[in-house]
Every structure is written in C-alpha cells, then in structure tokens.
Write a protein that holds these residues in place. Structure first.
Motif, PDB file in Angstrom:
ATOM      1  N   ARG A   1      56.840   0.499  37.172  1.00 39.43           N
ATOM      2  CA  ARG A   1      57.314  -0.601  36.315  1.00 39.43           C
ATOM      3  C   ARG A   1      58.292  -1.489  37.072  1.00 39.43           C
ATOM      4  NH1 ARG A   1      58.408   3.985  32.011  1.00 39.43           N
ATOM      5  NH2 ARG A   1      56.259   4.315  31.318  1.00 39.43           N
ATOM      6  N   ARG A   2      59.178  -0.872  37.833  1.00 39.45           N
ATOM      7  CA  ARG A   2      60.156  -1.657  38.582  1.00 39.45           C
ATOM      8  C   ARG A   2      59.458  -2.548  39.606  1.00 39.45           C
ATOM      9  NH1 ARG A   2      62.689  -2.146  43.137  1.00 39.45           N
ATOM     10  NH2 ARG A   2      61.485  -0.486  44.152  1.00 39.45           N
ATOM     11  N   LEU A   3      58.500  -1.981  40.310  1.00 37.61           N
ATOM     12  CA  LEU A   3      57.789  -2.745  41.331  1.00 37.61           C
ATOM     13  C   LEU A   3      56.956  -3.865  40.714  1.00 37.61           C
ATOM     14  CD1 LEU A   3      56.688   0.193  43.659  1.00 37.61           C
ATOM     15  CD2 LEU A   3      58.411  -1.559  44.149  1.00 37.61           C
ATOM     16  N   LEU A   4      56.380  -3.606  39.535  1.00 38.59           N
ATOM     17  CA  LEU A   4      55.622  -4.661  38.854  1.00 38.59           C
ATOM     18  C   LEU A   4      56.535  -5.821  38.494  1.00 38.59           C
ATOM     19  CD1 LEU A   4      53.132  -5.838  37.479  1.00 38.59           C
ATOM     20  CD2 LEU A   4      53.688  -4.456  35.454  1.00 38.59           C
ATOM     21  N   ARG A   5      57.698  -5.528  37.958  1.00 37.47           N
ATOM     22  CA  ARG A   5      58.671  -6.573  37.628  1.00 37.47           C
ATOM     23  C   ARG A   5      59.076  -7.363  38.874  1.00 37.47           C
ATOM     24  NH1 ARG A   5      60.702  -7.937  32.377  1.00 37.47           N
ATOM     25  NH2 ARG A   5      60.341  -6.156  31.001  1.00 37.47           N
ATOM     26  N   GLU A   6      59.276  -6.647  39.943  1.00 40.55           N
ATOM     27  CA  GLU A   6      59.696  -7.282  41.197  1.00 40.55           C
ATOM     28  C   GLU A   6      58.630  -8.251  41.699  1.00 40.55           C
ATOM     29  OE1 GLU A   6      60.036  -5.235  45.358  1.00 40.55           O
ATOM     30  OE2 GLU A   6      61.910  -4.867  44.268  1.00 40.55           O
ATOM     31  N   ARG A   7      57.377  -7.829  41.634  1.00 43.47           N
ATOM     32  CA  ARG A   7      56.299  -8.693  42.116  1.00 43.47           C
ATOM     33  C   ARG A   7      56.081  -9.882  41.182  1.00 43.47           C
ATOM     34  NH1 ARG A   7      51.083  -6.112  44.597  1.00 43.47           N
ATOM     35  NH2 ARG A   7      51.072  -8.256  45.397  1.00 43.47           N
ATOM     36  N   LEU A   8      56.218  -9.669  39.891  1.00 44.71           N
ATOM     37  CA  LEU A   8      56.081 -10.785  38.958  1.00 44.71           C
ATOM     38  C   LEU A   8      57.189 -11.816  39.172  1.00 44.71           C
ATOM     39  CD1 LEU A   8      55.027  -9.038  35.628  1.00 44.71           C
ATOM     40  CD2 LEU A   8      53.648 -10.583  37.028  1.00 44.71           C
ATOM     41  N   ALA A   9      58.374 -11.338  39.480  1.00 48.39           N
ATOM     42  CA  ALA A   9      59.497 -12.247  39.714  1.00 48.39           C
ATOM     43  C   ALA A   9      59.277 -13.117  40.942  1.00 48.39           C
ATOM     44  CB  ALA A   9      60.793 -11.449  39.859  1.00 48.39           C
ATOM     45  N   SER A  10      58.430 -12.670  41.852  1.00 45.40           N
ATOM     46  CA  SER A  10      58.167 -13.442  43.067  1.00 45.40           C
ATOM     47  C   SER A  10      57.303 -14.664  42.797  1.00 45.40           C
ATOM     48  CB  SER A  10      57.465 -12.554  44.104  1.00 45.40           C
ATOM     49  OG  SER A  10      56.104 -12.347  43.761  1.00 45.40           O
ATOM     50  N   GLY A  11      56.617 -14.678  41.653  1.00 44.83           N
ATOM     51  CA  GLY A  11      55.762 -15.803  41.305  1.00 44.83           C
ATOM     52  C   GLY A  11      54.353 -15.712  41.841  1.00 44.83           C
TER      53      GLY A  11
END
Length: 299
Positions: free
Chosen positions: A12-22
């Motif tokens: 979940r953390r990594l998914l959020r991180e990648r989504l934040a990258s755009g």
C-alpha cells in the motif's frame, strides 16, 4: 514460496508513492492467483481484481450476486501470490454505510491495497450495460465517507467509482467526482467515458489520481497506454481481458478436441509444463521439502 514476501502494508505504501509521482500504472485483471503471478513476471505495475471476473468465475452475471466473503476470499488468494499491489472491485460496498465500513476492513485483512466503491443502485449491473441507475449524491458520499472512516491503514486506497456519465452526462460526472473527492476519495474511477476529451475533462476537474477502464466490448474506445498518459490518467485497468482470452482459447481447444480427437496441433499455444513449474516455484517447494524432511524412521 507460498506467499509474497512484501507485506500488505508495504504494498500500500509503495502504491501511494508511485501514484504521487504522477506516472501511469498498468494493472491487468487477474482471473486467478496464478495469472496474478504472471502479471508480475511480465513487468506490470499492479494487479486488478474485477467484480465481473469474480462473478463469472462462479458462473454468475455481474449484477451484485457475489458476497463480501466470496470477494474477499478470492481477493486474498490473488493478493498473496504477487509482490504487486492489488486493487479490487468492491461494487456498492455490499450494503449501506456500516456494511461499506466492514467491507473495507475485511479487504484490508485480505491483503488488498485498495478498493473502489461505486454509486450505482444496489444491486448493481455491469458498468458498460444500458439501464443502470445511480443513487442520489448524499448516498454516494455516505458510502465513501464510511469507507474512509473505517480503514485502519491510511495508505489503503479508497477509490470512488461513478457511473453517472451514462445516465446524466459528462457534466454530472464531473460534479459527482468533485463531491466524491470532497468526501475523502483518494482517487476517482469515472466509468464508461467515451472519449479522451472526457477523461481529460475529469482529470482537469479533480486533483486526485484518475483510473481508466479499458474493458473490451464496452462504451469506451480502447485507448492505448500512451494516449491515456497524454491526458494525465494515473491507472489503467484491463479488467476482463485475460479471462476473455483464456476462455476464447479454451473454447477453440475444445472444438479441436471434438473435431480431431486430440490436441497435438495446439501444443504451441499451451503454457509448457516447464514454464508452469517455474511460475509456481516448483523447484523451491521441492528444495524446502527435501531440506526439512530429512529424517528416517528406524525399524
């Protein structure tokens, strides 16, 4: 072996991180745990678990007949097999706001990284069929607020799907998307958009990630990844594609078996035994078994 080594919380953390990258994340739909492992092996960014596929797996139409227990159980089986984050279709949340809350916590426990809750009237129907109905805005927002309030891991992605485009048009979809974001939705899934311009209009209206559904034989044109990326889409799913391909191939194989009495001409279309064993880590299981069970029984 047995389970992915990445914890659900880390996924979940990594998914959020990648989504934040755009960047745009590609998430094909897995129709069983083994196909989820194949999606990972082929280098995709995540796994999508479709409600339509889960229903079809049980021989049911996608009209709200599956239960939370069935969806969460199959979701857990799929999520455990891959290091990738899995997003699941939670339909209308399986009831009213309290049921939605339970749904989110149950899916958290199943190891899912995120879920989308839709604004259709319950029981729902496939998002690309005619004759859909949506709930009023107050009910739709109540579902999302319940989902957000219920989650225990703040990184669990609560997505709001709206089906209102097919009923009241694009402007209504944009207004509903804005309201859903205000209610706490982390991402928006605008169902059955017809053009890239419609996706772009939703993208311009909200400041959260947008998901595009590229399902075959539906209302949306089948845009490429690069086309969707050009209008700022963050997640693209192909929810039923692998199941459709697998079932199509299975039907042709059965026809061949009926006509020829054998499948010798189909061998090059099959997954080789060696590839299957590699995908399921057969060698690692065998090595584990030999290392652990080394005792002998004395007579």
């Amino acid at each position: 072996m047995l389970y992915a080594t990445t914890s659900p919380a880390e996924k979940r953390r990594l998914l959020r991180e990648r989504l934040a990258s755009g960047e745009l994340l590609r998430m094909p739909g897995a129709f069983n745990p083994l196909s989820a492992r194949l999606i990972e092996r082929k280098g995709f960014d995540g796994v999508y678990i479709s409600g339509a596929v889960l229903a079809a797996d049980l021989g049911l139409p996608d009209i709200g007949l599956t239960t939370l227990t069935e969806v969460a159980g199959r979701g857990a089986q799929i999520a455990r097999m891959t290091e990738l984050p899995a997003i699941i279709d939670a339909d209308t949340g399986f009831g009213e706001p309290m049921n939605v809350a339970r749904t989110i916590q149950t899916l958290e426990d199943a190891g899912i990284a995120g879920a989308h809750i839709e604004d259709q009237v319950n029981p729902k129907r496939c998002g690309h069929l005619d004759g859909k109905s949506v709930v009023d805005e107050s009910t739709a927002l109540g579902r999302i607020r319940a989902a957000v309030d219920a989650r225990r891991d703040d990184n669990f992605l609560v997505m709001a799907r709206t089906d209102i485009r097919a009923i009241d048009g694009l402007d209504a979809a944009i207004d509903r998307a804005k309201a859903l974001v205000d209610a706490g939705a982390d991402a928006i899934f605008p169902e059955a958009m017809r053009t890239l311009e419609e996706f772009a209009a939703v993208r311009a209206a909200v400041d959260v990630p947008i998901l595009a559904n590229m399902t075959e034989f539906g209302k949306s044109e089948l845009f490429s990844v690069s086309q969707l990326e050009s209008v700022g889409i963050n997640i693209v799913i192909w929810p039923v594609s692998l199941l459709r391909i697998a079932m199509g191939a299975s039907g042709r194989a059965l026809d061949e078996l009926t006509a020829q009495g054998h499948l010798r001409e189909k061998l090059d279309e099959m997954q080789h035994r060696a590839d299957l064993y590699d995908l399921i880590d057969y060698e690692q299981y065998s090595r584990f078994d030999n290392d652990i069970y080394t005792f002998t029984v004395e007579r």
